[in-house]
Design a protein around this motif. Structure first.
Motif, PDB file in Angstrom:
ATOM      1  N   GLY A   1      11.434  -0.069   0.849  1.00 55.55           N
ATOM      2  CA  GLY A   1      11.482   0.385  -0.626  1.00 55.55           C
ATOM      3  C   GLY A   1      10.269   1.742  -1.504  1.00 55.55           C
ATOM      4  N   VAL A   2       9.193   0.259  -1.058  1.00 53.73           N
ATOM      5  CA  VAL A   2       8.429   1.737  -1.074  1.00 53.73           C
ATOM      6  C   VAL A   2       8.222   2.713  -0.926  1.00 53.73           C
ATOM      7  N   ASP A   3       7.874   2.708   0.037  1.00 57.44           N
ATOM      8  CA  ASP A   3       7.984   4.008   0.859  1.00 57.44           C
ATOM      9  C   ASP A   3       8.453   4.845   0.367  1.00 57.44           C
ATOM     10  N   ALA A   4      10.153   4.597   0.332  1.00 55.73           N
ATOM     11  CA  ALA A   4      11.717   5.425   0.130  1.00 55.73           C
ATOM     12  C   ALA A   4      11.462   5.916  -1.180  1.00 55.73           C
ATOM     13  N   HIS A   5      10.962   5.286  -2.007  1.00 60.14           N
ATOM     14  CA  HIS A   5      10.721   5.323  -3.971  1.00 60.14           C
ATOM     15  C   HIS A   5       9.928   6.440  -4.544  1.00 60.14           C
ATOM     16  N   MET A   6       8.985   6.677  -3.169  1.00 57.65           N
ATOM     17  CA  MET A   6       7.656   7.590  -3.030  1.00 57.65           C
ATOM     18  C   MET A   6       7.920   9.078  -2.206  1.00 57.65           C
ATOM     19  N   GLY A   7       9.230   8.707  -1.721  1.00 51.25           N
ATOM     20  CA  GLY A   7       9.428   9.903  -0.985  1.00 51.25           C
ATOM     21  C   GLY A   7       8.639  10.123   0.132  1.00 51.25           C
ATOM     22  N   VAL A   8       8.091   9.363   1.076  1.00 53.59           N
ATOM     23  CA  VAL A   8       7.515   9.409   2.392  1.00 53.59           C
ATOM     24  C   VAL A   8       8.399   9.115   3.154  1.00 53.59           C
ATOM     25  N   LEU A   9       9.988   8.019   3.371  1.00 49.81           N
ATOM     26  CA  LEU A   9      10.194   7.454   4.201  1.00 49.81           C
ATOM     27  C   LEU A   9      11.450   8.551   4.780  1.00 49.81           C
TER      28      LEU A   9
ATOM     29  N   ARG B   1       6.239   8.178   7.511  1.00 50.60           N
ATOM     30  CA  ARG B   1       7.009   8.250   7.862  1.00 50.60           C
ATOM     31  C   ARG B   1       8.430   7.379   8.901  1.00 50.60           C
ATOM     32  N   TRP B   2       7.715   6.442   9.157  1.00 52.81           N
ATOM     33  CA  TRP B   2       8.401   6.306   9.825  1.00 52.81           C
ATOM     34  C   TRP B   2       8.410   4.118   9.310  1.00 52.81           C
ATOM     35  N   PRO B   3       9.939   4.101   9.063  1.00 50.55           N
ATOM     36  CA  PRO B   3       9.454   3.064   9.057  1.00 50.55           C
ATOM     37  C   PRO B   3       8.207   1.187   9.545  1.00 50.55           C
ATOM     38  N   THR B   4       8.541   1.575  10.891  1.00 50.84           N
ATOM     39  CA  THR B   4       7.758   0.221  11.226  1.00 50.84           C
ATOM     40  C   THR B   4       6.157   0.407  11.731  1.00 50.84           C
ATOM     41  N   GLN B   5       5.623   1.443  11.986  1.00 45.38           N
ATOM     42  CA  GLN B   5       4.340   1.998  12.298  1.00 45.38           C
ATOM     43  C   GLN B   5       3.669   1.275  10.819  1.00 45.38           C
ATOM     44  N   VAL B   6       3.252   0.201  10.472  1.00 44.02           N
ATOM     45  CA  VAL B   6       2.492  -0.386   9.401  1.00 44.02           C
ATOM     46  C   VAL B   6       1.566  -1.554  10.126  1.00 44.02           C
ATOM     47  N   ASP B   7       1.849  -1.544  11.464  1.00 42.95           N
ATOM     48  CA  ASP B   7       0.535  -2.228  12.199  1.00 42.95           C
ATOM     49  C   ASP B   7      -0.811  -2.162  11.726  1.00 42.95           C
ATOM     50  N   SER B   8      -1.635  -3.310  11.664  1.00 39.51           N
ATOM     51  CA  SER B   8      -2.334  -3.469  11.819  1.00 39.51           C
ATOM     52  C   SER B   8      -3.616  -4.490  12.459  1.00 39.51           C
ATOM     53  N   VAL B   9      -4.945  -4.777  12.838  1.00 46.33           N
ATOM     54  CA  VAL B   9      -5.874  -5.241  12.954  1.00 46.33           C
ATOM     55  C   VAL B   9      -6.920  -5.350  12.472  1.00 46.33           C
TER      56      VAL B   9
ATOM     57  N   THR C   1       0.814  -0.841   0.190  1.00 44.45           N
ATOM     58  CA  THR C   1       0.292  -0.339   0.174  1.00 44.45           C
ATOM     59  C   THR C   1       1.054   1.167  -0.338  1.00 44.45           C
ATOM     60  N   GLY C   2       0.899   2.149  -0.634  1.00 40.68           N
ATOM     61  CA  GLY C   2       1.920   3.011  -1.113  1.00 40.68           C
ATOM     62  C   GLY C   2       0.679   4.656  -1.104  1.00 40.68           C
ATOM     63  N   GLU C   3       1.602   5.704  -1.878  1.00 44.41           N
ATOM     64  CA  GLU C   3       1.397   7.375  -1.405  1.00 44.41           C
ATOM     65  C   GLU C   3       0.582   7.634  -3.271  1.00 44.41           C
TER      66      GLU C   3
ATOM     67  N   GLY D   1      -2.618  -1.973  20.920  1.00 50.35           N
ATOM     68  CA  GLY D   1      -1.260  -1.744  20.627  1.00 50.35           C
ATOM     69  C   GLY D   1      -1.343  -0.697  19.194  1.00 50.35           C
ATOM     70  N   ILE D   2      -2.379  -0.461  18.106  1.00 51.92           N
ATOM     71  CA  ILE D   2      -2.325   0.687  17.423  1.00 51.92           C
ATOM     72  C   ILE D   2      -2.297   1.731  17.806  1.00 51.92           C
ATOM     73  N   SER D   3      -0.856   2.035  17.723  1.00 51.83           N
ATOM     74  CA  SER D   3      -0.478   3.323  17.993  1.00 51.83           C
ATOM     75  C   SER D   3      -0.200   4.285  17.498  1.00 51.83           C
ATOM     76  N   ALA D   4      -0.148   4.914  16.114  1.00 54.85           N
ATOM     77  CA  ALA D   4       0.442   5.144  15.357  1.00 54.85           C
ATOM     78  C   ALA D   4      -0.559   7.130  15.762  1.00 54.85           C
ATOM     79  N   GLY D   5      -0.459   8.033  14.875  1.00 58.93           N
ATOM     80  CA  GLY D   5      -1.281   9.226  15.018  1.00 58.93           C
ATOM     81  C   GLY D   5      -2.268   9.016  13.886  1.00 58.93           C
ATOM     82  N   LYS D   6      -1.224   8.580  12.980  1.00 55.79           N
ATOM     83  CA  LYS D   6      -2.045   8.387  11.512  1.00 55.79           C
ATOM     84  C   LYS D   6      -2.769   6.552  11.558  1.00 55.79           C
TER      85      LYS D   6
END
Length: 515
Positions: A411-419, A375-383, A291-293, A349-354
């Motif tokens: 790689g996906v996030d960095a390619h799109m400039g959001v990481l 923007r943070w490489p670890t905030q992609v948890d889901s429930v 899932t990208g931007e 435990g879904i703690s991200a603001g977005k």
């Protein structure tokens, strides 16, 4: 015996001496014919990654609010948005205001809007409707970035236009590695004399800066090529099939509700289902599963394009499954459910603001809540949450991802400039604009080295000529490698064939002129 050894050594030396001219001729053809496609992809990519701040300013009224005070419930915000957009729209997602001063985004599908999603922006403090915009993909890219994304991906030409970006990505890594090898094996150039404007000195200067830029940008160019291919149409499908075969797909939560799920709920172990995603910034079907931007890079082709049945039995099975899905009972989405579902997700435990809440109108499907702060490489948890009793059904954490899935996500996030936000944007812009400068210098080199008027090209300077100079074993290995690449990267194979045809016609024409 010594004569045989000497003869074998001579053939090996001749093969090595023919390989570099072959590589040099291929590098020249890539620059001449594929260079314009790479240039456009790099330039439009640089424009895309530098637009988040511009988009934030352009749509500031919809995205931000100066209101203060306690926030209203999500149910109240959803209800206001539904009343504003009308009864024909169906809610598809909710993005609560991540921080104070931002608005809540309630997204709907409207029958008259086609594939676009309509977002209603709600002030969470006053319930004021701040505006309504079309958004694309799961990341909700707004109109400006959507247009630039489609420009980068397909030149606004639809499915046919996607071939241009795939062609650029297919050849970029070959040109980069080939240029590195040519640079490493070339002899030291003559000393460049400052202030001299002769043709030879100009040639040396351009060659120096072209090769120096290529070496400096090498890692970034390989990264662009690899990540770009995952979003391509033809090569991307091959990459997706390979990942599926080896079990390298990104895991996703299990959203299937069982009839007895009301009585007993236990979060299942990691569910490695092939999730459905969208590349909003690259928003047409793509082959990756991330899932990208990007509006045009966000829909995995492997999920978006149905696979052909292997036999008649499989076809009947697919038809039966489709009929079964249509027969599943539909349920209403109630505004009151959003607050309870989000509370369950936060407790899990879904703690991200977005975050993004995706409801389901199917009676057999759970709701999902996902972290979307790239923007943070670890905030992609889901429930997954049961909307009937708000019990937690399943959870997938980034820590449970396999190494390849993590690298793909980054790689996906960095390619799109959001990481990591702005630093990522600046780095991408520098690499993309540096690539544009390098291509311009390459064309300048070609112009300076062109044959003098009336001389014409030497007929031996062809790909086929240098290939035939290789040893039999080298030709065989090279042919096997080329066929494998052509099958994996179809557009590369087609354009290589075109280059060889041009080579042949050029050789025949030069021979006729010489005769």
């Amino acid at each position: 015996m010594s004569d045989k050894i000497l003869a074998h050594s001579a053939r090996a030396e001749q093969s090595r001496s023919a390989l570099l001219p072959l590589l040099r001729r291929l590098h020249f053809y890539i620059g001449l014919f594929i260079g314009p496609f790479i240039f456009v992809a790099a330039l439009t990519g640089a424009l895309y990654v530098m637009t988040p701040q511009l988009e934030a300013a352009l749509y500031s009224h919809q995205l931000y609010t100066s209101s203060q005070g306690p926030e209203k419930t999500l149910a109240e915000q959803v209800r206001v948005a539904e009343e504003y957009i009308g009864p024909d729209a169906t809610i598809t997602a909710l993005r609560p205001a991540p921080t104070a001063g931002e608005t809540t985004r309630v997204m709907f599908t409207v029958p008259t809007k086609g594939s676009a999603t309509t977002a209603v922006f709600v002030d969470p403090h006053t319930l004021e409707i701040r505006g309504m915009l079309n958004v694309y993909g799961t990341s909700g890219v707004l109109p400006l970035r959507t247009t630039l994304d489609y420009l980068h991906q397909s030149l606004l030409l639809g499915e046919f236009g996607r071939n241009y970006s795939e062609l650029a990505a297919s050849w970029l890594w070959v040109a980069s590695l080939g240029g590195l090898l040519l640079w490493a094996t070339s002899r030291a150039p003559e000393k460049i004399k400052k202030g001299h404007r002769s043709r030879g000195q100009s040639l040396l200067r351009h060659r120096y800066w072209h090769s120096t830029l290529g070496v400096a940008l090498l890692l970034g160019l390989l990264f662009f090529s690899a990540t770009g291919l995952t979003w391509s149409r033809w090569a991307g499908e091959n990459i997706s099939s390979m990942r599926s075969h080896f079990g390298w797909l990104t895991p996703s939560v299990n959203t299937l509700l069982s009839p007895s799920s009301e009585e007993h709920h236990t979060p299942s172990a990691l569910s490695a289902h092939s999730e459905t995603g969208e590349h909003a910034g690259h928003a047409v079907p793509m082959s990756g599963d991330e899932t990208g931007e990007h509006a045009g890079h966000s829909v995995p082709a492997s999920r978006n394009i149905p696979q052909q049945p292997a036999d008649e039995h499989a076809e009947h099975k697919m038809q039966a499954m489709s009929m079964a899905e249509e027969s599943v009972a539909k349920v209403a989405i109630l505004p009151e459910q959003f607050d309870a579902v989000v509370k369950t997700a936060r407790d899990a435990g879904i703690s991200a603001g977005k975050i993004e809440v995706r409801p389901s109108t199917r009676a057999d499907k759970a709701w999902t809540v996902s972290e979307i702060d790239r923007r943070w490489p670890t905030q992609v948890d889901s429930v997954a949450v049961d909307p009937r009793n708000y019990a937690l059904l399943d959870k997938v954490e980034f820590a449970q991802f396999g190494l390849l899935a993590k690298l793909t996500r980054w790689g996906v996030d960095a390619h799109m400039g959001v990481l990591f936000g702005l630093p990522n944007q600046l780095i991408l812009a520098v690499f993309a604009l540096g690539l544009c400068v390098m291509i311009v210098m390459g064309y300048r080199l070609w112009w300076l080295r062109r044959p003098a008027a009336g001389q014409g090209p030497h007929p031996a300077e062809t790909l086929l000529y240098h290939w035939r100079k290789l040893s039999v074993s080298a030709r065989f290995l090279l042919l096997v490698g080329v066929v494998a690449l052509a099958l994996s990267l179809p557009l590369m194979g087609i354009t290589l064939l075109i280059m060889m045809v041009i080579d042949l016609l050029r050789w025949q024409r030069a021979n006729r002129v010489a005769a």
